[in-house]
Design a protein around this motif. Sequence first.
Motif, PDB file in Angstrom:
ATOM      1  N   LEU A 287       0.843  -1.188   0.000  1.00  0.00           N
ATOM      2  CA  LEU A 287       0.000   0.000   0.000  1.00  0.00           C
ATOM      3  C   LEU A 287       0.884   1.245   0.000  1.00  0.00           C
ATOM      4  CD1 LEU A 287      -2.755  -1.115   2.532  1.00  0.00           C
ATOM      5  CD2 LEU A 287      -2.871  -1.076   0.046  1.00  0.00           C
ATOM      6  N   PRO A 288       0.363   2.360  -0.500  1.00  0.00           N
ATOM      7  CA  PRO A 288       1.177   3.584  -0.564  1.00  0.00           C
ATOM      8  C   PRO A 288       1.794   3.909   0.786  1.00  0.00           C
ATOM      9  CG  PRO A 288      -0.878   3.894  -1.736  1.00  0.00           C
ATOM     10  CD  PRO A 288      -0.988   2.568  -1.043  1.00  0.00           C
ATOM     11  N   ASN A 289       3.028   4.313   0.750  1.00  0.00           N
ATOM     12  CA  ASN A 289       3.880   4.721   1.882  1.00  0.00           C
ATOM     13  C   ASN A 289       4.202   3.580   2.846  1.00  0.00           C
ATOM     14  OD1 ASN A 289       1.745   4.563   3.829  1.00  0.00           O
ATOM     15  ND2 ASN A 289       2.093   6.630   4.588  1.00  0.00           N
ATOM     16  N   TRP A 290       3.917   2.314   2.460  1.00  0.00           N
ATOM     17  CA  TRP A 290       4.355   1.194   3.297  1.00  0.00           C
ATOM     18  C   TRP A 290       5.865   1.030   3.220  1.00  0.00           C
ATOM     19  CZ3 TRP A 290       0.990  -3.794   3.850  1.00  0.00           C
ATOM     20  CH2 TRP A 290      -0.193  -3.450   4.512  1.00  0.00           C
ATOM     21  N   GLY A 291       6.456   1.493   2.133  1.00  0.00           N
ATOM     22  CA  GLY A 291       7.907   1.524   2.074  1.00  0.00           C
ATOM     23  C   GLY A 291       8.571   0.181   1.898  1.00  0.00           C
ATOM     24  N   LEU A 292       7.891  -0.787   1.303  1.00  0.00           N
ATOM     25  CA  LEU A 292       8.495  -2.106   1.096  1.00  0.00           C
ATOM     26  C   LEU A 292       9.182  -2.165  -0.262  1.00  0.00           C
ATOM     27  CD1 LEU A 292       5.613  -4.357   2.462  1.00  0.00           C
ATOM     28  CD2 LEU A 292       7.695  -3.667   3.637  1.00  0.00           C
ATOM     29  N   SER A 293      10.211  -2.994  -0.334  1.00  0.00           N
ATOM     30  CA  SER A 293      10.928  -3.158  -1.592  1.00  0.00           C
ATOM     31  C   SER A 293      10.068  -3.928  -2.581  1.00  0.00           C
ATOM     32  CB  SER A 293      12.246  -3.897  -1.345  1.00  0.00           C
ATOM     33  OG  SER A 293      11.991  -5.253  -1.008  1.00  0.00           O
ATOM     34  N   ASP A 294      10.515  -3.944  -3.838  1.00  0.00           N
ATOM     35  CA  ASP A 294       9.775  -4.656  -4.877  1.00  0.00           C
ATOM     36  C   ASP A 294       9.792  -6.163  -4.655  1.00  0.00           C
ATOM     37  OD1 ASP A 294       9.006  -2.387  -6.171  1.00  0.00           O
ATOM     38  OD2 ASP A 294      10.626  -2.412  -7.632  1.00  0.00           O
ATOM     39  N   ARG A 295      10.619  -6.621  -3.723  1.00  0.00           N
ATOM     40  CA  ARG A 295      10.593  -8.049  -3.401  1.00  0.00           C
ATOM     41  C   ARG A 295       9.198  -8.478  -2.960  1.00  0.00           C
ATOM     42  NH1 ARG A 295      13.636 -11.092   1.721  1.00  0.00           N
ATOM     43  NH2 ARG A 295      12.394 -13.022   1.557  1.00  0.00           N
ATOM     44  N   PHE A 296       8.476  -7.599  -2.299  1.00  0.00           N
ATOM     45  CA  PHE A 296       7.160  -7.934  -1.768  1.00  0.00           C
ATOM     46  C   PHE A 296       6.048  -7.312  -2.621  1.00  0.00           C
ATOM     47  CE2 PHE A 296      10.122  -8.122   1.840  1.00  0.00           C
ATOM     48  CZ  PHE A 296       9.969  -9.463   2.162  1.00  0.00           C
ATOM     49  N   ARG A 297       6.137  -7.517  -3.910  1.00  0.00           N
ATOM     50  CA  ARG A 297       5.122  -7.025  -4.844  1.00  0.00           C
ATOM     51  C   ARG A 297       4.665  -8.189  -5.724  1.00  0.00           C
ATOM     52  NH1 ARG A 297       3.152  -2.189  -6.761  1.00  0.00           N
ATOM     53  NH2 ARG A 297       4.528  -1.059  -5.346  1.00  0.00           N
ATOM     54  N   PRO A 298       3.704  -8.987  -5.249  1.00  0.00           N
ATOM     55  CA  PRO A 298       3.197 -10.093  -6.065  1.00  0.00           C
ATOM     56  C   PRO A 298       2.677  -9.641  -7.424  1.00  0.00           C
ATOM     57  CG  PRO A 298       2.440 -10.300  -3.803  1.00  0.00           C
ATOM     58  CD  PRO A 298       3.095  -8.958  -3.916  1.00  0.00           C
ATOM     59  N   ALA A 299       2.166  -8.413  -7.492  1.00  0.00           N
ATOM     60  CA  ALA A 299       1.643  -7.911  -8.757  1.00  0.00           C
ATOM     61  C   ALA A 299       2.724  -7.811  -9.822  1.00  0.00           C
ATOM     62  CB  ALA A 299       0.981  -6.549  -8.550  1.00  0.00           C
ATOM     63  N   ALA A 300       3.976  -7.768  -9.409  1.00  0.00           N
ATOM     64  CA  ALA A 300       5.089  -7.826 -10.367  1.00  0.00           C
ATOM     65  C   ALA A 300       5.612  -9.249 -10.489  1.00  0.00           C
ATOM     66  CB  ALA A 300       6.207  -6.881  -9.931  1.00  0.00           C
ATOM     67  N   ALA A 301       5.699  -9.965  -9.363  1.00  0.00           N
ATOM     68  CA  ALA A 301       6.262 -11.315  -9.362  1.00  0.00           C
ATOM     69  C   ALA A 301       5.446 -12.286 -10.206  1.00  0.00           C
ATOM     70  CB  ALA A 301       6.378 -11.830  -7.933  1.00  0.00           C
ATOM     71  N   VAL A 302       4.141 -12.042 -10.332  1.00  0.00           N
ATOM     72  CA  VAL A 302       3.291 -12.970 -11.091  1.00  0.00           C
ATOM     73  C   VAL A 302       3.736 -13.074 -12.546  1.00  0.00           C
ATOM     74  CG1 VAL A 302       1.566 -11.249 -11.786  1.00  0.00           C
ATOM     75  CG2 VAL A 302       0.888 -13.646 -11.476  1.00  0.00           C
ATOM     76  N   ARG A 303       4.461 -12.111 -13.048  1.00  0.00           N
ATOM     77  CA  ARG A 303       4.906 -12.139 -14.435  1.00  0.00           C
ATOM     78  C   ARG A 303       5.911 -13.260 -14.696  1.00  0.00           C
ATOM     79  NH1 ARG A 303       3.223  -7.714 -17.217  1.00  0.00           N
ATOM     80  NH2 ARG A 303       2.374  -5.978 -15.989  1.00  0.00           N
ATOM     81  N   THR A 304       6.519 -13.786 -13.645  1.00  0.00           N
ATOM     82  CA  THR A 304       7.475 -14.890 -13.820  1.00  0.00           C
ATOM     83  C   THR A 304       6.963 -16.178 -13.179  1.00  0.00           C
ATOM     84  OG1 THR A 304       8.699 -14.177 -11.841  1.00  0.00           O
ATOM     85  CG2 THR A 304       9.453 -13.338 -13.975  1.00  0.00           C
ATOM     86  N   ALA A 305       5.668 -16.232 -12.879  1.00  0.00           N
ATOM     87  CA  ALA A 305       5.096 -17.421 -12.229  1.00  0.00           C
ATOM     88  C   ALA A 305       4.863 -18.563 -13.199  1.00  0.00           C
ATOM     89  CB  ALA A 305       3.785 -17.056 -11.530  1.00  0.00           C
ATOM     90  N   GLY A 306       4.947 -18.291 -14.485  1.00  0.00           N
ATOM     91  CA  GLY A 306       4.734 -19.346 -15.467  1.00  0.00           C
ATOM     92  C   GLY A 306       3.316 -19.891 -15.415  1.00  0.00           C
ATOM     93  N   ARG A 307       3.186 -21.215 -15.450  1.00  0.00           N
ATOM     94  CA  ARG A 307       1.876 -21.855 -15.448  1.00  0.00           C
ATOM     95  C   ARG A 307       1.452 -22.282 -14.044  1.00  0.00           C
ATOM     96  NH1 ARG A 307      -0.386 -19.727 -19.093  1.00  0.00           N
ATOM     97  NH2 ARG A 307      -2.046 -21.273 -18.868  1.00  0.00           N
ATOM     98  N   LEU A 308       2.067 -21.748 -13.020  1.00  0.00           N
ATOM     99  CA  LEU A 308       1.667 -22.074 -11.646  1.00  0.00           C
ATOM    100  C   LEU A 308       0.211 -21.684 -11.430  1.00  0.00           C
ATOM    101  CD1 LEU A 308       2.484 -22.903  -8.693  1.00  0.00           C
ATOM    102  CD2 LEU A 308       2.987 -20.469  -8.325  1.00  0.00           C
TER     103      LEU A 308
END
Length: 499
Positions: free
Chosen positions: A408-429
Amino acid sequence: MTAFILVSGTFTGGWVWEEVTARLEESGAEVYPVTLTGMGDRRDPAGPGTDLETHIEDLVRLIDEVEAPEVVIVGHCYGIHPVLGAADRRPERIARIVHLDAGMPRDGDPALELVPDRAVRDRLLQAEQAEGDWSIAPPSLDEWQRWGSTVGIPAPALERLVRLAAPQPLGTLTQPLRLSGAVPGLPMTGVLCTANGAGIAMVESLVGLGDPRFQALIDPRVSFFELGTGHWPMLSTPDELAGVLLRAAAGEGHRLTAPSGQPAHLRPFLMEVPERSRERVGRVDLYLPDAGRPRPAVVFVHGGPVPADVLPTPRDWPTYVGYGRYVASLGAVGVTLDHRLHDLTDYERAAEDVAEAVEFVRADPRVDGERVALWYFSGGGLLSADWLAAPPPWLRCVAATYPILAPLPNWGLSDRFRPAAAVRTAGRLPIVLTRVGLESAGIAATVEEFLTAAKECEAEVEVIDIPFAHHGFETTDHTEQARHAVDRAVRAVLGHLRN
C-alpha cells in the motif's frame, strides 16, 4: 468563532492549504495555514539547531496569538508531531486535534520511527551521521510516492508541490516527541485517506485485535472521517477536506465502539467442519487426515501486521483452524503457523518464518513434499511474491483470499514484496484468488494491479468472487454465497494438488 491552525507534512509550507483556507474562510472561520521554521518561504531562519522543539515553539507562539475561543489544530503527516507537542503545552486552548492522514505518535517517538519506508529511513540516518549535513533535500517527482500516495493530485498541483518543496531540517525528524500526558484528554478526529491505504474498517479491526495502543480510539470524544483520495487531500480534494474539517470542529464523525461479545476475528468459522487431530511443533500446527500414506499439504499464511502481544495468536483464530480442519477432512494435511509479521518492517523476517515452516512440513514423513500449496490471507499476501517469482517444482498452487498484492502507498516495502510484479514470472503455476466485493479501495486496487499483470503474461488465475462479502468474511459473513466460495476455493486448491 472557530480558528483552524493547519500544519502540513514534510518539505511543505502554508501554501499547500490555499484552497482549503479559502473554503474555511468562506464559512466564517479564522484560518492560520502554518509555515514552520525552515520550511516553504521560511528557509533562511533554519540551521543545524532547527529541530522538532523549534516547530513546537512556532505553534505555541501562534496559539498564544489567536484570540478565537475555539482552536482546532490540524496536523498532516509529520505535522502531527509539532501539533501534539504544542497542544500538550496549551491544552486549555485546544478544542480538537485533527490527525489528517497522520499517525499516532506517543511520548518518546521521533517522526523518523514512524516512516515505514526503510529506504527513506536509511537515507535520513545516513544524512544525520554525515558531518555538516543538517537537512534532507525534498523528493524528486518520482520519489514523492514514497512519502504518501499522490493519487488525485492534479498535474499542475503536483508540479507545484515539487517546485516549492523545501529541505527538511533533520532534527525535526530525529528529535523525540515529549508529551506530559495532557493530550489524551483532548477531543480528537482522525481523517483517513483511503487511497493511501487506511480506512475506518482497518482501524476498527486493530481495535478488535485488542492492541492497547488503539483502545483510546473508542473514547466518545474521538471521531473519524474517510476521504477517497491520496495522502495530500488539501491538493486533491480541497472542497471535501474543508467540509470534513468543519464537521470535525462541530464534533461530528464516525464513532468506534468497543466490540460487543467476541471480536470479529474470534467469531465462529462460517462452516461446520469435522474435528481433526492437531499437532503443534514450535510455530507450526498440523491438521492430519485419516491416511496411512503421505498426503499433499496446504500451508495457510495469516495476514498482518498483528501486534506481538495479541492473544490468541492467529493460528488459533477460528478462520485458520477452520481451514486447517476442512482440508484435513478432505484428505490433505492442513498447516497453520504463527509468523512474526508484527510491524511493516517485519516482512523479511516473516518471509523467513514461512520458508522455514514450509521446509519443516515438506520434511514430515506424513506429507508428500512434492505436492504443496501455499495459501495467503490479507497482508500476508505480500509474502507470496518470493514463491511467485521463482516457483519450485513441488509448489503446485498458490491461493490468496482478500489479499494485499502490492504494498500500500507509503508502506515503504521493496519490490521483493510485490506479487503484482512477481506474477509475471510465475509461469503456469495455478493461482486461486478469492476476491470480496466489499473490500477497501486501497486493497482492491492492488488486486486489480495483480490481475492486470496476470492477464498480460497469461498466468493461470482462477478468481472466485463474493460480491457482498467483507475482508475477513469467514467469521463475519455467514452466508450461503460465502460458504460456497470457501468450498469452491478449497476444492480448487486440492484439485491442483492431486493433478
